[in-house]
Enzyme design. Sequence first.
Site, PDB file in Angstrom:
ATOM      1  CE1 TYR A  39     -12.007   2.043   5.440  1.00  0.00           C
ATOM      2  CE2 TYR A  39     -10.974   3.077   6.998  1.00  0.00           C
ATOM      3  CZ  TYR A  39     -10.798   2.427   5.677  1.00  0.00           C
ATOM      4  OH  TYR A  39      -9.733   2.340   4.964  1.00  0.00           O
ATOM      5  CG  ASP A  95      -9.712   3.855   1.093  1.00  0.00           C
ATOM      6  OD1 ASP A  95     -10.169   3.406   2.127  1.00  0.00           O
ATOM      7  OD2 ASP A  95      -8.575   4.488   1.029  1.00  0.00           O
ATOM      8  CG  HIS A  96     -11.083   7.002   3.762  1.00  0.00           C
ATOM      9  ND1 HIS A  96     -10.112   7.672   3.714  1.00  0.00           N
ATOM     10  CD2 HIS A  96     -10.725   5.626   4.379  1.00  0.00           C
ATOM     11  CE1 HIS A  96      -8.967   6.924   4.422  1.00  0.00           C
ATOM     12  NE2 HIS A  96      -9.311   5.658   4.619  1.00  0.00           N
ATOM     13  CB  CYS A 146      -4.180   3.480  -1.814  1.00  0.00           C
ATOM     14  SG  CYS A 146      -5.261   4.763  -0.837  1.00  0.00           S
ATOM     15  CG  HIS A 196      -7.365   0.952  -1.020  1.00  0.00           C
ATOM     16  ND1 HIS A 196      -6.578   1.097  -0.011  1.00  0.00           N
ATOM     17  CD2 HIS A 196      -7.670  -0.412  -1.068  1.00  0.00           C
ATOM     18  CE1 HIS A 196      -6.419  -0.013   0.702  1.00  0.00           C
ATOM     19  NE2 HIS A 196      -7.195  -0.953   0.098  1.00  0.00           N
ATOM     20  CG  HIS A 199      -1.914   0.970   1.477  1.00  0.00           C
ATOM     21  ND1 HIS A 199      -1.625   2.313   1.864  1.00  0.00           N
ATOM     22  CD2 HIS A 199      -3.156   1.048   1.093  1.00  0.00           C
ATOM     23  CE1 HIS A 199      -2.777   3.101   1.722  1.00  0.00           C
ATOM     24  NE2 HIS A 199      -4.042   2.274   1.348  1.00  0.00           N
TER      25      HIS A 199
HETATM   26  C1  DNO Z   1      -6.928   3.698   6.078  1.00  0.00           C
HETATM   27  C2  DNO Z   1      -6.034   2.901   5.227  1.00  0.00           C
HETATM   28  C3  DNO Z   1      -4.962   2.108   5.650  1.00  0.00           C
HETATM   29  C4  DNO Z   1      -4.352   1.130   4.793  1.00  0.00           C
HETATM   30  C5  DNO Z   1      -3.393   0.218   5.365  1.00  0.00           C
HETATM   31  C6  DNO Z   1      -2.851  -0.834   4.474  1.00  0.00           C
HETATM   32  O1  DNO Z   1      -7.719   4.042   5.997  1.00  0.00           O
HETATM   33  O2  DNO Z   1      -5.986   3.225   3.933  1.00  0.00           O
HETATM   34  O3  DNO Z   1      -4.952   1.705   7.131  1.00  0.00           O
HETATM   35  O4  DNO Z   1      -5.530  -0.126   4.789  1.00  0.00           O
HETATM   36  O5  DNO Z   1      -2.179   1.176   5.408  1.00  0.00           O
HETATM   37  O6  DNO Z   1      -1.967  -1.769   4.759  1.00  0.00           O
END
Ligand code: DNO
Length: 390
Positions: free
Chosen positions: A364, A347-348, A277, A304, A239
């Site tokens: 989340y 993501d988020h 990401c 992500h 990541h």
């Molecule tokens: C936060 C995430 C991170 C991610 C980790 C992956 O929202 O993007 O916690 O999951 O760093 O290892």
Amino acid sequence: MEKTWRWFGKKDSITLEMLRQIGVEGIVTALYDLPPDEVWTEDAINDLSRFIGNAGLHWSVAESLPVAEEIKYAGAGRDQLIENYKTSLINLSKAGVKTVCYNFMPAIDWVRTDLNRILPDGTSTLYFDKIRFAYFDCRILQREGAEGNYTPEELEKIATLGQSITAEEKAALIDTIIVKTQGFIHRKISEGTDPVEEFRKLLQQYQGIDKDQLRENLKYFLEKVIPVAEAEGVTLCIHPDDPPFPVFGLPRIVTGETDIAWIMNLLDSKRNGLAFCAGSLSAGAHNDTPLLALRFAEKIGFAHLRSTELLPDGDFIETSHLGGNGKLIEVIRILEREKPNIPMRVDHGRVMLDDVHNNHNPGYSFYGRMFALAQVEGMMAVVRNEIDSE
Ligand code: DNO
């Protein structure tokens, strides 16, 4: 791409039944109750996997299988910890979990200074305020040499903030930067301790570790675990650093094109993969997110999807999934063509509607992520349509 969702295990108030109703196909999760350095046993993995299976879903990605700090700073116990990591990988593979996400960020995972930045429509989002972060670094943490990492103008702004910041605001900064954002993803700040003191100790472990050394430590780790991933058919996906620039004087080694190319070239294996990401990468002024997706498509094993907007003075805000610097429609255009079978998760998401009454992990939310998922599905449908009509 497969539509997945980060789910925080049996205790998550967002149930698997809810996720099925909103079109989620695969689950992204981890053994959240385990301390970060322990082996993920077959029993524990199978138990969770069965639970997910009983709800008509499947465990698609392990995020994260955390890399112990001692592996990152090359402590005396790293060889044993790497052995543990290998065992966990094998156990995940036996249960059919073939995509594993990890990161190599020293001491701290993602960094934000405000978890509830209110937007004009009444929803809230996540925010990084450079000066507040610097205030935490210089004045609260009082890290040795911290001032040297900021410009004279920034130091002036820190001093000005120092005249008006309240005790509550200072406590909220500590809570946000090193407790709340880190707590739910296997961090080392244990409850009942002084978080600032604990964090100082963690930082001390990285004294003398520069970018080259951290890269060496990643190389050492990958040379040992990638052969196992190869044998098991598991793709390990690193990541990017969030944000993709140095913080607390710590080296960062997954910040953009050069870094990613360095890691991908380390070992010629398709199991040495990338978790793309878009949100993390988009927070670096040096990154063109769609270009990175294109450049590394072959190595992307997991995506992500989220976006940020860079603001003056080094701040950034998490934007709508339709806007910002992440340019998700372009990223989706590339990934749907190059990697149509990989898992992707939204993501988020903003905190909206009934989310305010629920104590979801920062970033989340339920409704906010569901809303974003609908937007992403819309973009995916447009792109599929384009592909089909070619
Ligand atoms: C936060 C995430 C991170 C991610 C980790 C992956 O929202 O993007 O916690 O999951 O760093 O290892």
